[in-house]
Design an enzyme around this catalytic site. Structure first.
Site, mmCIF file in Angstrom:
data_model
loop_
_atom_site.group_PDB
_atom_site.id
_atom_site.type_symbol
_atom_site.label_atom_id
_atom_site.label_comp_id
_atom_site.label_asym_id
_atom_site.label_seq_id
_atom_site.Cartn_x
_atom_site.Cartn_y
_atom_site.Cartn_z
ATOM 1 N N GLU A 50 -27.254 -1.750 48.064
ATOM 2 C CA GLU A 50 -27.179 -3.076 48.696
ATOM 3 C C GLU A 50 -28.551 -3.678 48.992
ATOM 4 O OE1 GLU A 50 -25.316 -0.496 49.571
ATOM 5 O OE2 GLU A 50 -23.210 -1.138 49.650
ATOM 6 N N PHE A 112 -13.643 3.062 60.919
ATOM 7 C CA PHE A 112 -14.338 3.544 59.721
ATOM 8 C C PHE A 112 -15.179 2.417 59.132
ATOM 9 C CE2 PHE A 112 -14.278 4.148 55.044
ATOM 10 C CZ PHE A 112 -15.153 5.234 55.011
ATOM 11 N N GLN A 113 -16.404 2.701 58.829
ATOM 12 C CA GLN A 113 -17.359 1.732 58.270
ATOM 13 C C GLN A 113 -17.525 0.490 59.141
ATOM 14 O OE1 GLN A 113 -16.544 1.215 53.985
ATOM 15 N NE2 GLN A 113 -17.913 2.945 53.614
ATOM 16 N N LYS A 162 -11.967 -8.107 57.452
ATOM 17 C CA LYS A 162 -11.068 -7.990 56.309
ATOM 18 C C LYS A 162 -9.773 -8.785 56.492
ATOM 19 C CE LYS A 162 -9.169 -4.717 53.043
ATOM 20 N NZ LYS A 162 -9.032 -3.306 52.650
ATOM 21 N N MET A 478 -52.558 2.598 48.917
ATOM 22 C CA MET A 478 -53.087 1.877 50.068
ATOM 23 C C MET A 478 -53.190 2.803 51.280
ATOM 24 S SD MET A 478 -54.448 -0.921 50.768
ATOM 25 C CE MET A 478 -53.990 -2.434 49.924
#
Lengths: 567, 163
Positions: A50, A112-113, A162, A478
């Site tokens: 993502e 969940f999630q 959802k 760097m």
């Protein structure tokens, strides 16, 4: 007409004229993905992580000037997107990120999630919304696109549970939207613009300092006209490169921590300084107290009032769209009989040329090892300065900014504010989609590229023929440079051991891989990679470069602009 | 310097956390913050008491204005204004303290709003320093509990904050 929430989301994106949605499916967005399956108005680009979806949307936005769109699921999908969102926020990139959320009744139940996306992203978005009702989706998305793309642009997150995508509501996409609490000022104050012009015409040691705002407001033509009309020197921040043509003699190069000597010295010693869509950040002016000792008069043009007088005191603040303000300034100067005093300007240019003659951007051309600067210079020649160059973060980023001369805006795409390693390749994917047929290069390091290496797979799936220029010095360069200078050469965790065989890796993903180890082979390899035979292929070029090369010049953190380390 | 900033914002969930988050993210100081809906239920009015140099206060007002939900911001301290804070103090009220507490409450124009045989609860309204003075004047051991709302402010005369 009654539609489900998911149908409404897809219809809204189509109404906005969205070309690409960069995303990754998951439980909370399954209804939306089902509608995407059924439509053909926009293309969905399936990434492999993502973070890359958001960077790709970002690269698309920077290259095209349009709003980038990303779609992610709830929970880990949403948190993975956060780095991308923060990157876009720091660089003021217009973007709408739609995240799925657990169903409304499950919110707050540690479902969940589940993650509080609105809460997590609050400090790194221009604005965000949680949509609680299907009837609010259309107006919320309209607001999101409007907020993202107007005023000082920025990312807007729309979090949709959802169940809201399942429920039905009347669909009517508003043509426009008005918010009583959001009315960005675009037209600069006429009186202030007059004062600024007067100050410019009386300047003896003027300097024009431009930033990302000049690129974002599509003001390159106006900026160039103004600088030439006045005959003043012009410098640019990392974010503003391409806003003024880099090959023009009035351009002094990039300023700041790794800017040119002439740009930084002219900044420090100017008597009138115009900041055009730039914000005096720490990598640009170093220590603000030291900077203010210069005692110059400052004119600051910016769309965001909060950017003005944040780090330095300003004499003439002008809040407005950079392009409109520059147009007005040009008109006033053209109408005026006055011109800056030629003799003063001549003396000033003589001084600047003395600084320029120091040329701290030089490097060893006779080395037996490949110098990273040489690779960039050759790439510049071979692409005729016309590639879109996306970069990751580190030494290679600075070398690309120093040695690739950008004459046009939206050709230089990098994470300037947040400094996000792993940005380069996904951003290049977005830039390539915005410019089908165009040449898109990704300049990267072996540290950065491995942060989103999985996107080689996306490039294969969508036939994105990026040219990846890996400046491989087997160090986090760097970090190594700072450790060499400031930490007694204790190279703590900055050496990259066990690097993959990049040729095999590129080939495993279905691309072309090359390893280049000798300076004599650089040009040939670049010609082949950018040439017609490999036009349709992604070419992964692994340049084995000098391990100890450092980025010069350099202003150590907290020091002043005239305290540069040259070589 | 101490400033009292008043603002109107959309009465939406999360609006308060945007303001509170802004102050913590940018390391601005909040002395007190009060918020409630206005007569127009779509708007909330917030009063923030903060401290900072002129530069910091300028940034605070600009950053507040930049929040999408914020409709209007004024710095009340720039002109004539009135501020009030409400405090409830529960005090010990036994024996000779009982008469003493009643007297102190009267002197400060407080009201006793709850009584038991051992305690009084006193309601007191005023500028913050007046409430401080009241607490100072009381015997420390007599104070059982205090709660303060933080300051609410309004401009004097014609200074009006309205959409």
């Amino acid at each position: 007409m009654e539609l489900t929430g998911a149908e409404i989301v897809v219809r809204c994106l189509a109404e906005e004229g969205v070309e690409f949605v960069f995303g990754y499916p998951g439980g909370a967005v399954l209804n939306i993905y089902d509608e995407i399956y059924k439509q053909s108005k926009f293309k969905h680009v399936l990434v492999r992580h993502e973070q890359a979806a958001v960077h790709a949307a970002d690269g698309y936005a920077r290259a095209s000037g349009r709003v980038g769109v990303a779609l992610v699921t709830s929970g880990p999908g949403a948190t993975n997107a956060v780095t991308g969102i923060a990157t876009a926020y720091m660089d003021s990139i217009p973007m709408v990120v739609i995240s799925g959320q657990v169903p409304t009744p499950a919110i707050g139940m540690d479902a969940f999630q589940e993650v509080d996306m609105v809460g997590i992203t609050r400090p790194c978005v221009k604005h965000n919304f949680l949509v609680k009702d299907a009837k609010d989706i259309a107006v919320t998305l309209k607001k999101a696109f409007y907020i993202a793309s107007t005023g000082r642009p920025g990312p807007v997150v729309v979090d949709i549970p959802k169940d809201v995508t399942q429920l039905k509501a009347e669909f009517d996409y508003p043509k426009s939207v008005k918010l009583r609490s959001y009315n960005p000022t675009t037209k600069g104050h006429t009186g202030q613009i007059k004062r600024a012009v007067q100050m410019l015409l009386e300047a003896k040691r003027p300097m024009i300092y431009t930033g990302g705002g000049a690129v974002q407001s599509n003001a390159a033509a106006e900026l160039t006209q103004l600088v030439r009309l006045l005959g003043f020197p012009c410098t640019s921040t990392l974010m503003g490169l391409g806003g003024y043509p880099a090959t023009d003699p009035q351009f002094l190069g990039m300023l700041g921590m790794h800017g040119t000597y002439e740009a930084n010295m002219a900044m420090q010693h100017s008597d009138v300084l115009v900041a055009v869509g730039a914000r005096f950040d720490d990598r640009v002016i170093g220590n603000p107290e030291h900077f203010e000792q210069g005692g110059r008069k400052i004119i600051h043009i910016d769309i965001d009032p909060a950017s003005i007088a944040k780090r330095v005191k300003v004499d003439v603040p002008i809040v407005g769209n950079v392009r409109d303000v520059l147009k007005e300034m040009i008109k006033l100067i053209q109408a005026s009989k006055e011109r800056p005093e030629p003799s003063a300007l001549k003396t000033w240019w003589t001084q600047i040329e003395l600084w320029r003659a120091q040329n701290p951007l030089r490097y060893d051309h006779d080395s037996e090892l490949i110098k990273p600067q040489y690779v960039i210079e050759k790439m510049y020649e071979i692409t005729k300065g016309d590639a879109i160059v996306c970069s990751d973060v580190g030494q290679h980023q600075m070398w690309a900014a120093q040695f690739y001369k950008f004459d046009k805006p939206r050709r230089w795409i990098n994470s300037g504010g947040l400094g996000t390693m792993g940005f380069g390749m996904p951003a290049a994917m977005g830039a390539q989609l915005a410019n089908p047929g165009g040449t898109v290069a990704c300049v990267t390091g072996e540290g950065s590229i491995q942060m989103n290496i999985q996107e080689l797979s996306t490039c294969k799936q969508f036939n994105l023929p990026l040219k990846i220029i890996l400046l491989n010095n087997r160090y986090l360069g760097m970090v190594r440079q700072w450790q060499e200078f400031f930490y007694g050469e204790r190279y703590s965790q900055s050496y990259m051991e066990a690097l993959p065989d990049f040729i095999k890796l590129a080939e495993a993903y279905g691309h072309v891989g090359m390893t280049i180890e000798k300076p004599g082979d650089v040009e040939g390899a670049l010609k082949e990679a950018f040439g017609p035979s490999l036009k349709e292929r992604l070419v992964f070029m692994n340049f084995i470069t000098d391990q100890t090369e450092n980025v010069f010049p350099m202003i150590p953190a907290g020091k002043g602009l005239n305290e540069m380390i040259l070589v | 310097m101490r400033h009292i900033i008043s603002l109107l914002m959309e009465n939406e969930s999360g609006a308060l956390s945007r303001v509170a988050g802004l102050f913590s993210a940018r390391a601005y100081n909040i002395e007190s913050l009060t918020v409630a809906p206005t007569e127009d239920a779509t708007l909330s009015r917030m009063t923030i008491v903060t401290r900072g140099s002129d530069d910091v206060i300028e940034q605070i007002t600009k950053q507040l204005n930049k929040l999408i939900d914020v409709v209007k911001v004024i710095d009340l301290s720039e002109g004539g204004h009135i501020e009030r804070e409400l405090m409830l103090v529960k005090v010990r009220a036994e024996g000779e303290l009982r008469e003493e507490m009643k007297r102190m409450s009267d002197i400060f124009r407080g009201r006793i709003i709850d009584v038991t045989d051992k305690t009084y609860t006193i309601e007191l309204t005023g500028a913050g320093y007046k409430l401080d003075a009241f607490l100072e004047a009381l015997d420390k051991d007599a104070i059982l509990e205090t709660v303060r709302t933080g300051a609410s402010g309004i401009g004097r005369g014609d200074r009006i904050l309205k959409v």
